[in-house]
Write a protein that holds these residues in place. Structure first.
Motif, PDB file in Angstrom:
ATOM      1  N   THR A 125      10.896   7.368 -10.112  1.00 28.15           N
ATOM      2  CA  THR A 125      10.087   7.968 -11.180  1.00 28.15           C
ATOM      3  C   THR A 125      10.461   7.191 -12.443  1.00 28.15           C
ATOM      4  OG1 THR A 125      11.861   9.486 -11.767  1.00 28.15           O
ATOM      5  CG2 THR A 125      10.246  10.279 -10.139  1.00 28.15           C
ATOM      6  N   PRO A 126       9.673   7.309 -13.495  1.00 31.37           N
ATOM      7  CA  PRO A 126      10.082   6.626 -14.738  1.00 31.37           C
ATOM      8  C   PRO A 126      11.486   7.031 -15.177  1.00 31.37           C
ATOM      9  CG  PRO A 126       7.809   7.341 -14.914  1.00 31.37           C
ATOM     10  CD  PRO A 126       8.341   7.907 -13.618  1.00 31.37           C
ATOM     11  N   GLU A 127      11.821   8.313 -15.057  1.00 35.62           N
ATOM     12  CA  GLU A 127      13.149   8.779 -15.482  1.00 35.62           C
ATOM     13  C   GLU A 127      14.242   8.141 -14.635  1.00 35.62           C
ATOM     14  OE1 GLU A 127      10.578  10.875 -14.641  1.00 35.62           O
ATOM     15  OE2 GLU A 127       9.987  11.213 -16.724  1.00 35.62           O
ATOM     16  N   PRO A 183       0.774  -1.253   0.000  1.00 36.34           N
ATOM     17  CA  PRO A 183       0.000   0.000   0.000  1.00 36.34           C
ATOM     18  C   PRO A 183       0.806   1.304   0.000  1.00 36.34           C
ATOM     19  CG  PRO A 183      -1.106  -1.611   1.338  1.00 36.34           C
ATOM     20  CD  PRO A 183       0.191  -2.249   0.914  1.00 36.34           C
ATOM     21  N   PRO A 184       1.819   1.501   0.847  1.00 35.24           N
ATOM     22  CA  PRO A 184       2.515   2.800   0.789  1.00 35.24           C
ATOM     23  C   PRO A 184       3.136   3.081  -0.587  1.00 35.24           C
ATOM     24  CG  PRO A 184       3.006   1.701   2.842  1.00 35.24           C
ATOM     25  CD  PRO A 184       2.274   0.694   1.992  1.00 35.24           C
ATOM     26  N   CYS A 185       3.711   2.075  -1.204  1.00 35.48           N
ATOM     27  CA  CYS A 185       4.280   2.274  -2.544  1.00 35.48           C
ATOM     28  C   CYS A 185       3.164   2.454  -3.572  1.00 35.48           C
ATOM     29  CB  CYS A 185       5.195   1.108  -2.926  1.00 35.48           C
ATOM     30  SG  CYS A 185       6.836   1.230  -2.165  1.00 35.48           S
ATOM     31  N   HIS A 186       2.099   1.708  -3.365  1.00 36.41           N
ATOM     32  CA  HIS A 186       0.941   1.835  -4.264  1.00 36.41           C
ATOM     33  C   HIS A 186       0.432   3.280  -4.249  1.00 36.41           C
ATOM     34  CE1 HIS A 186      -2.813   0.688  -6.209  1.00 36.41           C
ATOM     35  NE2 HIS A 186      -3.440   1.377  -5.262  1.00 36.41           N
ATOM     36  N   LEU A 187       0.301   3.834  -3.030  1.00 35.75           N
ATOM     37  CA  LEU A 187      -0.194   5.213  -2.893  1.00 35.75           C
ATOM     38  C   LEU A 187       0.744   6.230  -3.537  1.00 35.75           C
ATOM     39  CD1 LEU A 187      -1.504   5.254   0.786  1.00 35.75           C
ATOM     40  CD2 LEU A 187      -2.852   5.515  -1.311  1.00 35.75           C
ATOM     41  N   MET A 188       2.016   5.878  -3.608  1.00 37.40           N
ATOM     42  CA  MET A 188       3.008   6.810  -4.171  1.00 37.40           C
ATOM     43  C   MET A 188       3.273   6.556  -5.652  1.00 37.40           C
ATOM     44  SD  MET A 188       3.555   8.875  -1.768  1.00 37.40           S
ATOM     45  CE  MET A 188       5.015   9.803  -2.231  1.00 37.40           C
ATOM     46  N   ALA A 218       3.238   3.336  -7.439  1.00 37.20           N
ATOM     47  CA  ALA A 218       3.850   2.093  -7.928  1.00 37.20           C
ATOM     48  C   ALA A 218       3.107   1.531  -9.146  1.00 37.20           C
ATOM     49  CB  ALA A 218       3.905   1.052  -6.812  1.00 37.20           C
ATOM     50  N   ASP A 219       1.775   1.694  -9.160  1.00 40.40           N
ATOM     51  CA  ASP A 219       1.005   1.139 -10.283  1.00 40.40           C
ATOM     52  C   ASP A 219       1.447   1.719 -11.625  1.00 40.40           C
ATOM     53  OD1 ASP A 219      -0.408  -0.519  -8.746  1.00 40.40           O
ATOM     54  OD2 ASP A 219      -2.389   0.366  -9.156  1.00 40.40           O
ATOM     55  N   SER A 220       1.637   3.036 -11.639  1.00 36.15           N
ATOM     56  CA  SER A 220       2.036   3.619 -12.926  1.00 36.15           C
ATOM     57  C   SER A 220       3.465   3.206 -13.285  1.00 36.15           C
ATOM     58  CB  SER A 220       1.855   5.132 -12.943  1.00 36.15           C
ATOM     59  OG  SER A 220       2.577   5.697 -11.910  1.00 36.15           O
ATOM     60  N   LEU A 221       4.298   2.985 -12.272  1.00 34.39           N
ATOM     61  CA  LEU A 221       5.662   2.493 -12.561  1.00 34.39           C
ATOM     62  C   LEU A 221       5.625   1.070 -13.113  1.00 34.39           C
ATOM     63  CD1 LEU A 221       7.932   3.653  -9.615  1.00 34.39           C
ATOM     64  CD2 LEU A 221       8.147   4.260 -12.025  1.00 34.39           C
ATOM     65  N   ILE A 222       4.727   0.275 -12.569  1.00 31.86           N
ATOM     66  CA  ILE A 222       4.588  -1.098 -13.075  1.00 31.86           C
ATOM     67  C   ILE A 222       4.203  -1.048 -14.556  1.00 31.86           C
ATOM     68  CG2 ILE A 222       3.208  -3.222 -12.936  1.00 31.86           C
ATOM     69  CD1 ILE A 222       2.942  -2.601  -9.863  1.00 31.86           C
ATOM     70  N   ASP A 223       3.208  -0.214 -14.861  1.00 37.20           N
ATOM     71  CA  ASP A 223       2.792  -0.092 -16.269  1.00 37.20           C
ATOM     72  C   ASP A 223       3.937   0.430 -17.123  1.00 37.20           C
ATOM     73  OD1 ASP A 223       0.310  -1.033 -15.682  1.00 37.20           O
ATOM     74  OD2 ASP A 223      -0.628   0.937 -15.516  1.00 37.20           O
ATOM     75  N   TYR A 224       4.656   1.396 -16.577  1.00 35.80           N
ATOM     76  CA  TYR A 224       5.773   1.965 -17.336  1.00 35.80           C
ATOM     77  C   TYR A 224       6.827   0.895 -17.643  1.00 35.80           C
ATOM     78  CZ  TYR A 224       9.730   4.729 -18.704  1.00 35.80           C
ATOM     79  OH  TYR A 224      10.807   5.205 -19.408  1.00 35.80           O
ATOM     80  N   LEU A 225       7.171   0.125 -16.617  1.00 39.89           N
ATOM     81  CA  LEU A 225       8.206  -0.906 -16.810  1.00 39.89           C
ATOM     82  C   LEU A 225       7.732  -2.000 -17.763  1.00 39.89           C
ATOM     83  CD1 LEU A 225       9.775  -1.206 -13.266  1.00 39.89           C
ATOM     84  CD2 LEU A 225      11.005  -0.818 -15.400  1.00 39.89           C
ATOM     85  N   LYS A 226       6.475  -2.380 -17.639  1.00 35.25           N
ATOM     86  CA  LYS A 226       5.947  -3.404 -18.559  1.00 35.25           C
ATOM     87  C   LYS A 226       6.064  -2.911 -20.001  1.00 35.25           C
ATOM     88  CE  LYS A 226       1.952  -5.337 -17.210  1.00 35.25           C
ATOM     89  NZ  LYS A 226       0.638  -5.415 -16.494  1.00 35.25           N
ATOM     90  N   PRO A 251       7.855   5.310  -4.085  1.00 39.17           N
ATOM     91  CA  PRO A 251       7.865   3.888  -4.435  1.00 39.17           C
ATOM     92  C   PRO A 251       9.298   3.355  -4.569  1.00 39.17           C
ATOM     93  CG  PRO A 251       7.362   5.206  -6.375  1.00 39.17           C
ATOM     94  CD  PRO A 251       7.496   6.170  -5.217  1.00 39.17           C
ATOM     95  N   ALA A 252       9.415   2.058  -4.258  1.00 33.88           N
ATOM     96  CA  ALA A 252      10.757   1.481  -4.160  1.00 33.88           C
ATOM     97  C   ALA A 252      10.849   0.178  -4.954  1.00 33.88           C
ATOM     98  CB  ALA A 252      11.082   1.227  -2.694  1.00 33.88           C
ATOM     99  N   MET A 253      12.079  -0.173  -5.267  1.00 30.16           N
ATOM    100  CA  MET A 253      12.325  -1.463  -5.926  1.00 30.16           C
ATOM    101  C   MET A 253      13.712  -1.954  -5.551  1.00 30.16           C
ATOM    102  SD  MET A 253      13.312  -0.629  -9.893  1.00 30.16           S
ATOM    103  CE  MET A 253      14.981  -0.060 -10.310  1.00 30.16           C
ATOM    104  N   MET A 254      13.923  -3.226  -5.760  1.00 28.77           N
ATOM    105  CA  MET A 254      15.264  -3.789  -5.664  1.00 28.77           C
ATOM    106  C   MET A 254      15.694  -4.191  -7.060  1.00 28.77           C
ATOM    107  SD  MET A 254      15.399  -6.180  -2.277  1.00 28.77           S
ATOM    108  CE  MET A 254      17.203  -6.264  -2.254  1.00 28.77           C
TER     109      MET A 254
END
Ligand code: FES
Length: 152
Positions: free
Chosen positions: A137-139, A78-83, A85-93, A124-127
């Motif tokens: 961010t996407p950039e 949820p915290p990443c989702h709120l910040m 993460a969903d749009s980053l997932i779409d961006y990465l896909k 939002p975060a990732m490893m």
């Protein structure tokens, strides 16, 4: 390092199973636990194949199918989702042309989702493999992945 050498680093004690599985997976250029890894781990710890396989299936950090040389694990809690993460997932896909769990055609990246990475303050975060990145961010993601492409 061969499989035998990895096993010998640890006492043949069931409490070492996750460490052994991690090392076996990291040692595989396709970053997964092959059938032979699971067999070797089970034989070494004197537990059935099905036991090791069930541990590998339970934890999301293990994979039972070949993956790319770099594993992107984007947090979807949820915290990443709120910040965002969903749009980053779409961006990465879109930019990697893969679905979740998929590997790029060049074998460079596998895209996975994970629950909280414990760095919600920089959501939002990732490893990327063992390295953590936040305030994405996407950039920023592009720059991280481009850098990785040049390193290999
Ligand atoms: S919710 Fe994403 S790091 Fe905690």
């Amino acid at each position: 390092m061969n499989r035998e050498a990895i096993l010998k680093k640890f006492e043949p004690n069931l409490s070492n199973i996750l460490y052994i599985m991690h090392d076996l997976q990291d040692n595989n250029p396709e970053r997964y636990l092959a059938k032979e890894d699971i067999e070797a781990c089970g034989d070494y710890l004197n537990v059935p194949y099905s036991y090791v396989h069930s541990v590998a299936s339970f934890y999301t950090m293990f994979s039972l199918k070949p993956r790319g040389r770099n594993i992107i694990r984007l947090c979807e809690s949820p915290p990443c989702h709120l910040m965002g993460a969903d749009s980053l997932i779409d961006y990465l896909k879109g930019s990697l042309k893969v679905d979740i769990g998929g590997t790029t055609k060049d074998g460079m990246f596998t895209l996975e989702l994970t629950s909280c990475l414990g760095v919600c303050g920089v959501a939002p975060a990732m490893m990327l493999n063992e390295e953590m990145f936040g305030n994405l961010t996407p950039e920023k993601v592009d720059s991280i992945l481009d850098k990785r492409r040049k390193e290999i």
